[in-house]
Design a protein around this motif. Structure first.
Motif, PDB file in Angstrom:
ATOM      1  N   PRO A 155      67.308 111.037  85.872  1.00 32.21           N
ATOM      2  CA  PRO A 155      66.609 111.423  84.747  1.00 32.21           C
ATOM      3  C   PRO A 155      67.109 112.018  83.935  1.00 32.21           C
ATOM      4  O   PRO A 155      66.830 111.972  82.953  1.00 32.21           O
ATOM      5  CB  PRO A 155      65.581 111.351  84.834  1.00 32.21           C
ATOM      6  N   HIS A 156      67.781 113.411  84.438  1.00 27.25           N
ATOM      7  CA  HIS A 156      67.875 114.252  83.852  1.00 27.25           C
ATOM      8  C   HIS A 156      69.301 113.885  82.872  1.00 27.25           C
ATOM      9  O   HIS A 156      69.987 114.007  81.759  1.00 27.25           O
ATOM     10  CB  HIS A 156      69.079 115.956  83.903  1.00 27.25           C
ATOM     11  N   GLU A 157      69.878 112.671  83.510  1.00 21.84           N
ATOM     12  CA  GLU A 157      70.557 111.854  82.249  1.00 21.84           C
ATOM     13  C   GLU A 157      70.842 111.381  81.336  1.00 21.84           C
ATOM     14  O   GLU A 157      71.917 110.734  80.891  1.00 21.84           O
ATOM     15  CB  GLU A 157      71.950 111.167  84.083  1.00 21.84           C
ATOM     16  N   PHE A 158      69.350 110.713  80.972  1.00 19.52           N
ATOM     17  CA  PHE A 158      69.577 110.455  79.958  1.00 19.52           C
ATOM     18  C   PHE A 158      68.747 110.767  78.761  1.00 19.52           C
ATOM     19  O   PHE A 158      67.960 111.771  78.814  1.00 19.52           O
ATOM     20  CB  PHE A 158      68.153 108.711  80.618  1.00 19.52           C
ATOM     21  N   SER A 159      68.688 109.874  77.544  1.00 16.78           N
ATOM     22  CA  SER A 159      68.516 110.149  76.593  1.00 16.78           C
ATOM     23  C   SER A 159      66.802 110.025  76.669  1.00 16.78           C
ATOM     24  O   SER A 159      66.145 109.050  77.067  1.00 16.78           O
ATOM     25  CB  SER A 159      68.958 109.828  75.313  1.00 16.78           C
ATOM     26  N   GLY A 160      65.709 110.731  75.840  1.00 12.94           N
ATOM     27  CA  GLY A 160      64.518 109.902  75.458  1.00 12.94           C
ATOM     28  C   GLY A 160      63.721 108.262  75.672  1.00 12.94           C
ATOM     29  O   GLY A 160      63.146 108.036  76.453  1.00 12.94           O
ATOM     30  N   GLY A 161      64.705 108.097  74.680  1.00 11.23           N
ATOM     31  CA  GLY A 161      64.738 105.855  74.589  1.00 11.23           C
ATOM     32  C   GLY A 161      65.157 105.462  76.016  1.00 11.23           C
ATOM     33  O   GLY A 161      63.969 104.880  76.338  1.00 11.23           O
ATOM     34  N   GLN A 162      65.586 106.096  76.442  1.00 15.68           N
ATOM     35  CA  GLN A 162      66.613 105.615  78.142  1.00 15.68           C
ATOM     36  C   GLN A 162      65.001 106.132  78.645  1.00 15.68           C
ATOM     37  O   GLN A 162      64.993 105.068  79.685  1.00 15.68           O
ATOM     38  CB  GLN A 162      67.980 106.486  78.540  1.00 15.68           C
ATOM     39  N   ARG A 163      65.237 107.045  78.751  1.00 15.12           N
ATOM     40  CA  ARG A 163      63.965 107.107  79.659  1.00 15.12           C
ATOM     41  C   ARG A 163      62.437 106.048  79.464  1.00 15.12           C
ATOM     42  O   ARG A 163      61.861 106.296  80.472  1.00 15.12           O
ATOM     43  CB  ARG A 163      63.329 108.759  79.832  1.00 15.12           C
ATOM     44  N   GLN A 164      62.100 106.307  78.462  1.00 14.82           N
ATOM     45  CA  GLN A 164      61.104 105.519  78.159  1.00 14.82           C
ATOM     46  C   GLN A 164      61.245 104.227  78.837  1.00 14.82           C
ATOM     47  O   GLN A 164      60.174 103.059  79.225  1.00 14.82           O
ATOM     48  CB  GLN A 164      60.499 105.813  76.756  1.00 14.82           C
ATOM     49  N   ARG A 165      62.172 103.700  78.104  1.00 15.92           N
ATOM     50  CA  ARG A 165      62.478 102.346  78.957  1.00 15.92           C
ATOM     51  C   ARG A 165      62.719 102.467  80.403  1.00 15.92           C
ATOM     52  O   ARG A 165      62.522 100.794  81.256  1.00 15.92           O
ATOM     53  CB  ARG A 165      64.116 101.825  79.287  1.00 15.92           C
ATOM     54  N   ILE A 166      62.875 103.016  81.359  1.00  9.22           N
ATOM     55  CA  ILE A 166      62.675 103.574  82.831  1.00  9.22           C
ATOM     56  C   ILE A 166      61.852 103.315  83.133  1.00  9.22           C
ATOM     57  O   ILE A 166      60.704 102.927  84.235  1.00  9.22           O
ATOM     58  CB  ILE A 166      63.374 104.792  83.807  1.00  9.22           C
ATOM     59  N   GLY A 167      60.922 104.306  82.589  1.00  8.94           N
ATOM     60  CA  GLY A 167      59.026 104.358  82.319  1.00  8.94           C
ATOM     61  C   GLY A 167      58.528 102.434  82.508  1.00  8.94           C
ATOM     62  O   GLY A 167      57.606 102.065  83.171  1.00  8.94           O
ATOM     63  N   ILE A 168      59.589 101.845  81.565  1.00 12.10           N
ATOM     64  CA  ILE A 168      58.490 100.497  81.192  1.00 12.10           C
ATOM     65  C   ILE A 168      59.138  99.837  82.340  1.00 12.10           C
ATOM     66  O   ILE A 168      58.772  98.293  83.231  1.00 12.10           O
ATOM     67  CB  ILE A 168      59.310 100.547  79.573  1.00 12.10           C
ATOM     68  N   ALA A 169      60.619 100.105  82.755  1.00 10.40           N
ATOM     69  CA  ALA A 169      60.500  98.926  83.389  1.00 10.40           C
ATOM     70  C   ALA A 169      60.130  99.123  85.005  1.00 10.40           C
ATOM     71  O   ALA A 169      58.938  98.640  86.481  1.00 10.40           O
ATOM     72  CB  ALA A 169      62.420  99.041  84.368  1.00 10.40           C
ATOM     73  N   ARG A 170      59.417 100.678  85.114  1.00 15.89           N
ATOM     74  CA  ARG A 170      58.273 101.151  86.661  1.00 15.89           C
ATOM     75  C   ARG A 170      57.117 100.383  86.709  1.00 15.89           C
ATOM     76  O   ARG A 170      56.406  99.831  87.493  1.00 15.89           O
ATOM     77  CB  ARG A 170      58.649 102.905  86.900  1.00 15.89           C
ATOM     78  N   ALA A 171      57.122 100.318  85.552  1.00 15.09           N
ATOM     79  CA  ALA A 171      55.248  99.401  85.024  1.00 15.09           C
ATOM     80  C   ALA A 171      55.298  98.361  85.505  1.00 15.09           C
ATOM     81  O   ALA A 171      54.610  97.500  86.032  1.00 15.09           O
ATOM     82  CB  ALA A 171      55.011  99.845  84.088  1.00 15.09           C
TER      83      ALA A 171
END
Length: 333
Positions: A155-171
């Protein structure tokens, strides 16, 4: 939009947090975070839930998913009362009901790769083989606009917007039908917020999702929502179609909120009249009698301090209901 059927029914939902004092931690009161909230969420819609900080929006979302213990009321998912399910029974239901959290920095485990983070729900619910899970993770990354080659990054390799996309993918991993989006853009840069909201809207249309979209940003709520509910101090004040609530609001609190939204036209911005509320928000541990909003309302009369208003449908029949909890809504409308 034609509403087909009801996905969720929330009836008289209550969430109280005990106030304890003394050596023996005796309960001396309760913080009434959510106090008798009722509304429906229809299949395929986005219901926006707005209100100022501390009004109980996020607690409502958590309680609907049973991530927060209920103090009272019922939640029906496709006609089934999930508020009375055991934790083991609720665990099976959760693959159909997911959550996107507010902070993309604290909601992702820094010690896990994003492949492991997104694939975790698949492991929890034992969905597919190891190969199928890996393929599903890559598919989800592509779906939210991220490179599937990033699967082994942290996660630390990504920006805030990219991290939120990861959270969306998890959901989305378990193909849920309902998602609570708890202020999913509030921690992001303004330049990124529109991208994430557009992604959520595209996914809703593509996958047939239903959202409870919790937010402060009223312009974003109007953009993405089909209906809007306005909350104040644990109660729903107004609920209706987004254009009705934004253009023909009938509750003084809703009007005060909308008067704070900036207008892009400088001439209109200069000439409009803002509504400045007097006083502070009362404590949820000791809410005022009658209407919760009456101590700050310019239109309050004696009945407002004595009798709590009920949500009444003041819209044009059942096709376009407009629910308002105000004794003087007809005069204000």
């Amino acid at each position: 939009m034609t509403l087909q059927s009801t996905l969720l029914q929330i009836k008289n939902l209550k969430v109280y947090f005990p106030i304890q004092r003394g050596v023996f931690r005796r309960q001396v009161g309760s913080i009434k975070a959510v106090d008798g909230v009722s509304f429906d969420i229809f299949k395929g819609e986005t219901l926006g839930l707005v209100g100022e900080s501390g009004c109980g929006k996020s607690t409502t979302g958590l309680a609907i998913l049973r991530l927060q213990a209920l103090s009272g009321g019922q939640v029906f998912y496709e006609g089934q009362d999930i508020s009375s399910l055991t934790e083991q029974q609720m665990r099976k239901m959760r693959r159909h009901m997911m959550m996107i959290f507010q902070d993309p920095y604290s909601s992702l485990n820094p010690r896990m790769t994003i492949g492991s983070i997104i694939g975790e729900p698949l492991n929890v619910f034992n969905i597919g083989t190891t190969k199928e899970r890996a393929e599903r993770v890559e598919e989800l990354l592509d779906l939210v606009g991220l490179n599937p080659a990033f699967i082994n990054r942290y996660p630390h390799e990504f920006s805030g917007g990219q991290r939120q996309r990861i959270g969306i993918a998890r959901a989305l991993a378990t193909n849920p039908s309902f998602i609570v989006a708890d202020e999913p853009i509030s921690a992001l840069d303004v330049s990124i917020q529109a991208q994430v909201v557009n992604l959520l809207d595209d996914l809703k249309n593509k996958l047939g999702l239903t959202y409870l979209f919790i937010a402060h940003d009223l312009s974003m709520v109007r953009y993405i929502s089909n209906r809007v509910a306005v909350m104040y101090l644990g109660k729903i004040m107004e609920l209706g179609d987004r254009n009705t609530v934004f253009d023909q609001s009938m509750h003084p609190y809703t009007r005060a909120l909308l008067s704070a939204v900036p207008i892009a036209n400088p001439k209109k911005e200069r000439n409009r009249q803002r509504i400045i509320l007097k006083g502070d928000v009362p404590s949820p541990a000791n809410p005022p009698a009658g209407c919760r909003f009456h101590p700050r309302c310019a239109f309050a009369t004696d009945i407002c301090s004595q009798t709590e208003p009920v949500l009444r449908n003041l819209g044009s029949g059942s096709e376009s209901p407009h629910w308002v909890a105000c004794h003087h809504a007809e005069q204000l409308g």
